[in-house]
Design a protein around this motif. Structure first.
Motif, PDB file in Angstrom:
ATOM      1  N   UNK A  77       0.810  -1.211   0.000  1.00 19.49           N
ATOM      2  CA  UNK A  77       0.000   0.000   0.000  1.00 19.49           C
ATOM      3  C   UNK A  77       0.845   1.263   0.000  1.00 19.49           C
ATOM      4  N   UNK A  78       0.240   2.348  -0.467  1.00 14.31           N
ATOM      5  CA  UNK A  78       0.894   3.653  -0.399  1.00 14.31           C
ATOM      6  C   UNK A  78       1.150   3.959   1.073  1.00 14.31           C
ATOM      7  N   UNK A  79       2.366   4.357   1.366  1.00 21.33           N
ATOM      8  CA  UNK A  79       2.771   4.623   2.742  1.00 21.33           C
ATOM      9  C   UNK A  79       3.525   3.476   3.381  1.00 21.33           C
ATOM     10  N   UNK A  80       3.492   2.297   2.756  1.00 23.17           N
ATOM     11  CA  UNK A  80       4.217   1.147   3.305  1.00 23.17           C
ATOM     12  C   UNK A  80       5.719   1.419   3.290  1.00 23.17           C
ATOM     13  N   UNK A  81       6.404   0.873   4.279  1.00 22.01           N
ATOM     14  CA  UNK A  81       7.851   1.035   4.404  1.00 22.01           C
ATOM     15  C   UNK A  81       8.501  -0.347   4.413  1.00 22.01           C
ATOM     16  N   UNK A  82       9.574  -0.470   3.638  1.00 21.93           N
ATOM     17  CA  UNK A  82      10.342  -1.712   3.607  1.00 21.93           C
ATOM     18  C   UNK A  82      11.816  -1.387   3.784  1.00 21.93           C
ATOM     19  N   UNK A  83      12.567  -2.387   4.187  1.00 23.40           N
ATOM     20  CA  UNK A  83      14.002  -2.208   4.337  1.00 23.40           C
ATOM     21  C   UNK A  83      14.643  -1.867   2.997  1.00 23.40           C
ATOM     22  N   UNK A  84      15.622  -1.025   3.017  1.00 21.65           N
ATOM     23  CA  UNK A  84      16.253  -0.547   1.792  1.00 21.65           C
ATOM     24  C   UNK A  84      17.234  -1.574   1.208  1.00 21.65           C
ATOM     25  N   UNK A  85      17.848  -2.387   2.058  1.00 21.28           N
ATOM     26  CA  UNK A  85      18.957  -3.220   1.614  1.00 21.28           C
ATOM     27  C   UNK A  85      18.539  -4.498   0.889  1.00 21.28           C
ATOM     28  N   UNK A  86      17.359  -5.011   1.162  1.00 21.45           N
ATOM     29  CA  UNK A  86      16.931  -6.278   0.561  1.00 21.45           C
ATOM     30  C   UNK A  86      15.824  -6.097  -0.473  1.00 21.45           C
ATOM     31  N   UNK A  87      15.653  -4.872  -0.985  1.00 24.73           N
ATOM     32  CA  UNK A  87      14.646  -4.609  -2.007  1.00 24.73           C
ATOM     33  C   UNK A  87      15.308  -4.000  -3.240  1.00 24.73           C
ATOM     34  N   UNK A  88      14.798  -4.341  -4.399  1.00 22.31           N
ATOM     35  CA  UNK A  88      15.347  -3.790  -5.647  1.00 22.31           C
ATOM     36  C   UNK A  88      15.183  -2.280  -5.684  1.00 22.31           C
ATOM     37  N   UNK A  89      14.033  -1.790  -5.250  1.00 21.03           N
ATOM     38  CA  UNK A  89      13.769  -0.358  -5.271  1.00 21.03           C
ATOM     39  C   UNK A  89      14.742   0.366  -4.338  1.00 21.03           C
ATOM     40  N   UNK A  90      15.059  -0.223  -3.214  1.00 23.86           N
ATOM     41  CA  UNK A  90      16.024   0.368  -2.300  1.00 23.86           C
ATOM     42  C   UNK A  90      17.427   0.382  -2.870  1.00 23.86           C
ATOM     43  N   UNK A  91      17.816  -0.701  -3.479  1.00 24.95           N
ATOM     44  CA  UNK A  91      19.167  -0.789  -4.039  1.00 24.95           C
ATOM     45  C   UNK A  91      19.388   0.186  -5.190  1.00 24.95           C
ATOM     46  N   UNK A  92      18.342   0.397  -5.989  1.00 24.72           N
ATOM     47  CA  UNK A  92      18.464   1.375  -7.076  1.00 24.72           C
ATOM     48  C   UNK A  92      18.747   2.756  -6.500  1.00 24.72           C
ATOM     49  N   UNK A  93      18.036   3.109  -5.449  1.00 24.09           N
ATOM     50  CA  UNK A  93      18.247   4.433  -4.856  1.00 24.09           C
ATOM     51  C   UNK A  93      19.572   4.505  -4.099  1.00 24.09           C
ATOM     52  N   UNK A  94      19.976   3.419  -3.454  1.00 22.52           N
ATOM     53  CA  UNK A  94      21.277   3.402  -2.780  1.00 22.52           C
ATOM     54  C   UNK A  94      22.419   3.538  -3.781  1.00 22.52           C
ATOM     55  N   UNK A  95      22.209   3.022  -4.983  1.00 23.75           N
ATOM     56  CA  UNK A  95      23.232   3.116  -6.018  1.00 23.75           C
ATOM     57  C   UNK A  95      23.521   4.541  -6.455  1.00 23.75           C
ATOM     58  N   UNK A  96      22.637   5.454  -6.106  1.00 26.37           N
ATOM     59  CA  UNK A  96      22.794   6.852  -6.516  1.00 26.37           C
ATOM     60  C   UNK A  96      23.500   7.705  -5.461  1.00 26.37           C
ATOM     61  N   UNK A  97      23.700   7.165  -4.273  1.00 21.81           N
ATOM     62  CA  UNK A  97      24.356   7.968  -3.240  1.00 21.81           C
ATOM     63  C   UNK A  97      25.872   7.761  -3.309  1.00 21.81           C
ATOM     64  N   UNK A  98      26.600   8.667  -2.705  1.00 26.70           N
ATOM     65  CA  UNK A  98      28.058   8.601  -2.741  1.00 26.70           C
ATOM     66  C   UNK A  98      28.561   7.369  -1.995  1.00 26.70           C
ATOM     67  N   UNK A  99      29.688   6.838  -2.460  1.00 25.13           N
ATOM     68  CA  UNK A  99      30.230   5.611  -1.881  1.00 25.13           C
ATOM     69  C   UNK A  99      30.491   5.728  -0.387  1.00 25.13           C
ATOM     70  N   UNK A 100      31.022   6.861   0.069  1.00 26.78           N
ATOM     71  CA  UNK A 100      31.294   7.036   1.500  1.00 26.78           C
ATOM     72  C   UNK A 100      30.008   6.951   2.318  1.00 26.78           C
ATOM     73  N   UNK A 101      28.962   7.586   1.831  1.00 28.84           N
ATOM     74  CA  UNK A 101      27.686   7.553   2.536  1.00 28.84           C
ATOM     75  C   UNK A 101      27.115   6.136   2.537  1.00 28.84           C
ATOM     76  N   UNK A 102      27.222   5.439   1.412  1.00 24.81           N
ATOM     77  CA  UNK A 102      26.738   4.058   1.332  1.00 24.81           C
ATOM     78  C   UNK A 102      27.506   3.163   2.304  1.00 24.81           C
ATOM     79  N   UNK A 103      28.820   3.297   2.340  1.00 27.77           N
ATOM     80  CA  UNK A 103      29.624   2.480   3.261  1.00 27.77           C
ATOM     81  C   UNK A 103      29.245   2.775   4.714  1.00 27.77           C
ATOM     82  N   UNK A 104      29.006   4.039   5.036  1.00 28.73           N
ATOM     83  CA  UNK A 104      28.597   4.404   6.393  1.00 28.73           C
ATOM     84  C   UNK A 104      27.256   3.762   6.745  1.00 28.73           C
ATOM     85  N   UNK A 105      26.328   3.775   5.805  1.00 24.86           N
ATOM     86  CA  UNK A 105      25.025   3.145   6.036  1.00 24.86           C
ATOM     87  C   UNK A 105      25.187   1.644   6.253  1.00 24.86           C
ATOM     88  N   UNK A 106      26.018   1.020   5.437  1.00 26.50           N
ATOM     89  CA  UNK A 106      26.218  -0.424   5.549  1.00 26.50           C
ATOM     90  C   UNK A 106      26.904  -0.800   6.863  1.00 26.50           C
TER      91      UNK A 106
END
Length: 186
Positions: A77-106
């Motif tokens: 549903x609209x408004x639903x939240x899922x983890x960013x790391x195990x979803x394709x939609x999350x990974x696409x958006x994570x791929x757009x952030x800077x490597x340092x920020x991604x490493x910090x998140x990981x």
């Protein structure tokens, strides 16, 4: 409200009207209006539901949906939240952030496996996200939920900034990984 302990009092409860706060913001997003016809076209072309999501911290938030006519379909549903790391939609958006920020998140992420196929090794996940960014799409195959296969592509502004993503999620029996890759290039 939670801070003041009002939220847990027995004489106070949230009603569906609280959704007006979130839906007011969603309605003000003109890109969603422009994305809806694209999402409907994708839904018609592939006979699968299509979703739009944005990145918010370590979660993706679904902000729009075009439903397929299939009896067996995903019901995010609209408004639903899922983890960013195990979803394709999350990974696409994570791929757009800077490597340092991604490493910090990981480094701080809780990468508990959701299925036996979930990638939980930080370096492997970093590499997968970067590979997905290089190819321009992400496919997650039964990592979020057994039996689900997802394909996501970025939504990019005129300036080249990824600010959202579109995704189609199907039962893994309905579309092979090879078919998903072919459809990513349509």
């Amino acid at each position: 409200l939670e801070f003041r302990r009002v939220l847990f009092r027995s004489d106070f409860f949230l009603t569906p009207r609280v959704l007006d706060l979130g839906f007011g913001w969603i309605a003000s997003q003109t890109w969603i209006d422009r994305a809806q016809p694209v999402m409907r076209a994708l839904t018609e072309r592939f006979s699968e539901s299509c979703y739009a999501a944005i990145l918010e911290g370590d979660e993706v938030v679904f902000v729009a949906h075009a439903a397929s006519q299939r009896v067996m379909q995903n019901a995010i549903g609209v408004g639903a939240r899922l983890t960013v790391f195990h979803t394709a939609v999350g990974r696409v958006m994570l791929g757009a952030i800077e490597e340092k920020q991604l490493m910090a998140m990981l480094r701080t992420a809780k990468l508990a496996p959701l299925t036996p196929l979930s990638i939980t090794d930080r370096q492997a996940l970093f590499d997968r996200i970067r590979d997905d960014a290089a190819q321009g799409f992400s496919i997650v195959d039964e990592e979020y939920e057994k039996g689900l296969r997802s394909l996501a592509v970025p939504v990019v502004s005129r300036s080249g900034r990824t600010f959202a993503a579109l995704t189609i999620t199907t039962p893994s029996t309905r579309m092979t990984r090879t078919e998903k890759i072919g459809r990513a290039h349509v």
